[in-house]
Design an enzyme around this catalytic site. Structure first.
Site, PDB file in Angstrom:
ATOM      1  N   GLY A   1      72.468  29.388  62.116  1.00  0.00           N
ATOM      2  CA  GLY A   1      72.016  29.753  60.764  1.00  0.00           C
ATOM      3  C   GLY A   1      72.602  28.817  59.726  1.00  0.00           C
ATOM      4  N   ALA A   2      72.717  27.531  60.097  1.00  0.00           N
ATOM      5  CA  ALA A   2      73.490  26.582  59.283  1.00  0.00           C
ATOM      6  C   ALA A   2      72.649  25.744  58.331  1.00  0.00           C
ATOM      7  CB  ALA A   2      74.312  25.673  60.200  1.00  0.00           C
TER       8      ALA A   2
ATOM      9  N   ARG B   1      71.339  26.741  55.614  1.00  0.00           N
ATOM     10  CA  ARG B   1      71.571  27.124  54.206  1.00  0.00           C
ATOM     11  C   ARG B   1      72.658  28.194  54.131  1.00  0.00           C
ATOM     12  NH1 ARG B   1      66.212  30.793  54.205  1.00  0.00           N
ATOM     13  NH2 ARG B   1      67.281  32.787  54.307  1.00  0.00           N
TER      14      ARG B   1
ATOM     15  N   TYR C   1      71.047  46.967  60.055  1.00  0.00           N
ATOM     16  CA  TYR C   1      72.017  45.888  59.793  1.00  0.00           C
ATOM     17  C   TYR C   1      73.454  46.400  59.951  1.00  0.00           C
ATOM     18  CZ  TYR C   1      74.013  41.978  57.023  1.00  0.00           C
ATOM     19  OH  TYR C   1      74.739  40.897  56.573  1.00  0.00           O
ATOM     20  N   ALA C   2      73.733  47.605  59.438  1.00  0.00           N
ATOM     21  CA  ALA C   2      75.085  48.174  59.549  1.00  0.00           C
ATOM     22  C   ALA C   2      75.450  48.381  61.016  1.00  0.00           C
ATOM     23  CB  ALA C   2      75.158  49.495  58.792  1.00  0.00           C
TER      24      ALA C   2
ATOM     25  N   ALA D   1      74.202  46.751  63.585  1.00  0.00           N
ATOM     26  CA  ALA D   1      74.375  45.428  64.202  1.00  0.00           C
ATOM     27  C   ALA D   1      75.732  44.832  63.826  1.00  0.00           C
ATOM     28  CB  ALA D   1      73.240  44.493  63.774  1.00  0.00           C
ATOM     29  N   LYS D   2      76.101  44.945  62.554  1.00  0.00           N
ATOM     30  CA  LYS D   2      77.352  44.317  62.105  1.00  0.00           C
ATOM     31  C   LYS D   2      78.578  45.063  62.629  1.00  0.00           C
ATOM     32  CE  LYS D   2      75.927  40.695  59.866  1.00  0.00           C
ATOM     33  NZ  LYS D   2      75.986  39.393  60.581  1.00  0.00           N
TER      34      LYS D   2
HETATM   35  P1  NAP Z   1      70.807  33.275  54.650  1.00  0.00           P
HETATM   36  O1  NAP Z   1      71.011  32.507  53.394  1.00  0.00           O
HETATM   37  O2  NAP Z   1      69.599  34.144  54.765  1.00  0.00           O
HETATM   38  O3  NAP Z   1      70.894  32.261  55.873  1.00  0.00           O
HETATM   39  C1  NAP Z   1      70.735  32.724  57.185  1.00  0.00           C
HETATM   40  C2  NAP Z   1      70.239  31.582  58.031  1.00  0.00           C
HETATM   41  O4  NAP Z   1      70.069  32.097  59.380  1.00  0.00           O
HETATM   42  C3  NAP Z   1      68.861  31.065  57.574  1.00  0.00           C
HETATM   43  O5  NAP Z   1      68.878  29.654  57.506  1.00  0.00           O
HETATM   44  C4  NAP Z   1      67.936  31.582  58.648  1.00  0.00           C
HETATM   45  O6  NAP Z   1      66.824  30.739  58.918  1.00  0.00           O
HETATM   46  C5  NAP Z   1      68.830  31.594  59.869  1.00  0.00           C
HETATM   47  N1  NAP Z   1      68.288  32.425  60.928  1.00  0.00           N
HETATM   48  C6  NAP Z   1      67.681  33.628  60.794  1.00  0.00           C
HETATM   49  N2  NAP Z   1      67.249  34.060  61.989  1.00  0.00           N
HETATM   50  C7  NAP Z   1      67.595  33.106  62.896  1.00  0.00           C
HETATM   51  C8  NAP Z   1      67.399  32.974  64.293  1.00  0.00           C
HETATM   52  N3  NAP Z   1      66.773  33.920  65.019  1.00  0.00           N
HETATM   53  N4  NAP Z   1      67.862  31.855  64.899  1.00  0.00           N
HETATM   54  C9  NAP Z   1      68.476  30.887  64.194  1.00  0.00           C
HETATM   55  N5  NAP Z   1      68.692  30.951  62.873  1.00  0.00           N
HETATM   56  C10 NAP Z   1      68.250  32.059  62.221  1.00  0.00           C
HETATM   57  O7  NAP Z   1      72.057  34.251  54.943  1.00  0.00           O
HETATM   58  P2  NAP Z   1      73.596  34.181  54.514  1.00  0.00           P
HETATM   59  O8  NAP Z   1      73.756  35.033  53.320  1.00  0.00           O
HETATM   60  O9  NAP Z   1      74.076  32.779  54.500  1.00  0.00           O
HETATM   61  O10 NAP Z   1      74.262  34.973  55.732  1.00  0.00           O
HETATM   62  C11 NAP Z   1      74.889  34.338  56.833  1.00  0.00           C
HETATM   63  C12 NAP Z   1      75.551  35.409  57.699  1.00  0.00           C
HETATM   64  O11 NAP Z   1      76.506  36.139  56.923  1.00  0.00           O
HETATM   65  C13 NAP Z   1      74.580  36.433  58.252  1.00  0.00           C
HETATM   66  O12 NAP Z   1      74.982  36.832  59.552  1.00  0.00           O
HETATM   67  C14 NAP Z   1      74.725  37.588  57.285  1.00  0.00           C
HETATM   68  O13 NAP Z   1      74.331  38.801  57.868  1.00  0.00           O
HETATM   69  C15 NAP Z   1      76.206  37.512  56.983  1.00  0.00           C
HETATM   70  N6  NAP Z   1      76.582  38.151  55.716  1.00  0.00           N
HETATM   71  C16 NAP Z   1      76.087  37.719  54.509  1.00  0.00           C
HETATM   72  C17 NAP Z   1      76.496  38.345  53.341  1.00  0.00           C
HETATM   73  C18 NAP Z   1      76.000  37.920  51.974  1.00  0.00           C
HETATM   74  O14 NAP Z   1      76.360  38.589  50.979  1.00  0.00           O
HETATM   75  N7  NAP Z   1      75.230  36.864  51.834  1.00  0.00           N
HETATM   76  C19 NAP Z   1      77.381  39.418  53.401  1.00  0.00           C
HETATM   77  C20 NAP Z   1      77.846  39.836  54.629  1.00  0.00           C
HETATM   78  C21 NAP Z   1      77.457  39.196  55.782  1.00  0.00           C
HETATM   79  P3  NAP Z   1      65.441  30.871  58.086  1.00  0.00           P
HETATM   80  O15 NAP Z   1      65.759  30.393  56.726  1.00  0.00           O
HETATM   81  O16 NAP Z   1      64.503  29.960  58.789  1.00  0.00           O
HETATM   82  O17 NAP Z   1      65.062  32.310  58.140  1.00  0.00           O
END
Ligand code: NAP
Length: 251
Positions: free
Chosen positions: A11-12, A14, A152-153, A155-156
């Site tokens: 998920g790198a 962005r 989501y909860a 899963a996390k």
């Molecule tokens: P994000 O901006 O939505 O980025 C997630 C990335 O994961 C996207 O580039 C997405 O690709 C990719 N992805 C989704 N499904 C995938 C798959 N099946 N295989 C490979 N890549 C996949 O999310 P983020 O906010 O950076 O979050 C990153 C992590 O931190 C996640 O696990 C999230 O649950 C966790 N997290 C985030 C927050 C927050 O406040 N942001 C808080 C707690 C935990 P696409 O763009 O192509 O969909």
């Protein structure tokens, strides 16, 4: 810093994952930049290379068993055996339980739990062979419960149990496994939540910050810093932990 290890960040393309990839590259790791869309990973790889690092863009769905194995093999052949894994790929499919579809449930489980399992199983052999490894899994403050996020909860929270079990099974091979549970981090994921509930992102961030003890929302760099610690040589006696990075005790 010289570093011979290769890291994989899922998920790198962005958000948090891109921040983690850049930070690990600055720490000296060669980085496999993994996301669904390989082209979307290329700008991160180019940034890392411009800064003097090594990286490879790899497009794969972390829920695809054969694809994951092929991706890990390709990273190993190009950058060297992966001994750091950051399971960061994630999605949200929020809805109150009575409106949540089975597809909403399955999609979230597939990325966070199946994806982390498949990636970790594919990489652990390189780590056990090296006698050294660092696994960092992204959990969330939502693991403690969050309205509209039953999938989501769950899963996390599952990620936390997965992490602790990895720590128990893999410790004797010099491998640590830890989880980071972020609170509100400014990314496209939180921007999408703001849009879904009909708020501007700025208003949403301001409202969130008012509930956070350090009085601000988080940035990908806040999480990348914690990953950098867990991946470091000196963190070898820290395993099976969940670190809440949320600007306070509850996020
Ligand atoms: P994000 O901006 O939505 O980025 C997630 C990335 O994961 C996207 O580039 C997405 O690709 C990719 N992805 C989704 N499904 C995938 C798959 N099946 N295989 C490979 N890549 C996949 O999310 P983020 O906010 O950076 O979050 C990153 C992590 O931190 C996640 O696990 C999230 O649950 C966790 N997290 C985030 C927050 C927050 O406040 N942001 C808080 C707690 C935990 P696409 O763009 O192509 O969909």
């Amino acid at each position: 810093m010289t570093n011979t290890h290769t890291a994989i960040v899922t998920g790198a393309a962005r958000g948090i994952g891109a921040g983690v990839a850049r930070t690990l590259a600055a720490d000296g790791f060669a980085v496999g930049v993994v996301d669904l869309d390989e082209a979307a990973c290329k700008p991160i790889v180019e940034d890392i290379e411009r800064a003097g690092g090594r990286a490879l863009a790899v497009g794969v769905d972390v829920g695809d068993e054969a694809g994951v194995q092929a991706a890990v093999d390709r990273i190993s052949e190009t950058l060297g055996a992966p001994t750091v894994l950051v399971n960061n790929a994630g999605i949200i499919r929020d809805n109150m339980l009575f409106k949540m579809t089975t597809d909403d449930w399955d999609a979230v489980m597939n990325v966070h739990l199946r994806g982390s399992f498949l990636m970790t199983r594919a990489v652990q052999g390189f780590m056990t062979k090296a006698g050294w490894g660092r696994i960092v899994n992204l959990s969330s403050t939502s693991a403690l419960g969050n309205r509209g996020q039953a999938n989501y909860a769950a899963a996390k929270a599952g990620v936390q149990g997965f992490t602790k079990t990895l720590a128990l099974e893999l410790g004797k091979f010099g491998i640590t496994a830890n989880a980071i549970a972020p609170g509100f981090i400014e990314t496209e994921m939180t921007a999408a939540t703001a849009e879904r509930i009909g708020m501007t992102f700025d208003d949403f961030k301001t409202a969130a910050a008012a509930q956070i003890p350090v009085a601000r929302t988080g940035l990908p760099a806040d999480i990348a810093h914690a990953v950098s610690f867990f991946a470091s040589e000196g963190a070898g006696f820290v395993s099976g932990q969940v670190l809440y990075v949320a600007g306070g005790p509850h996020g």
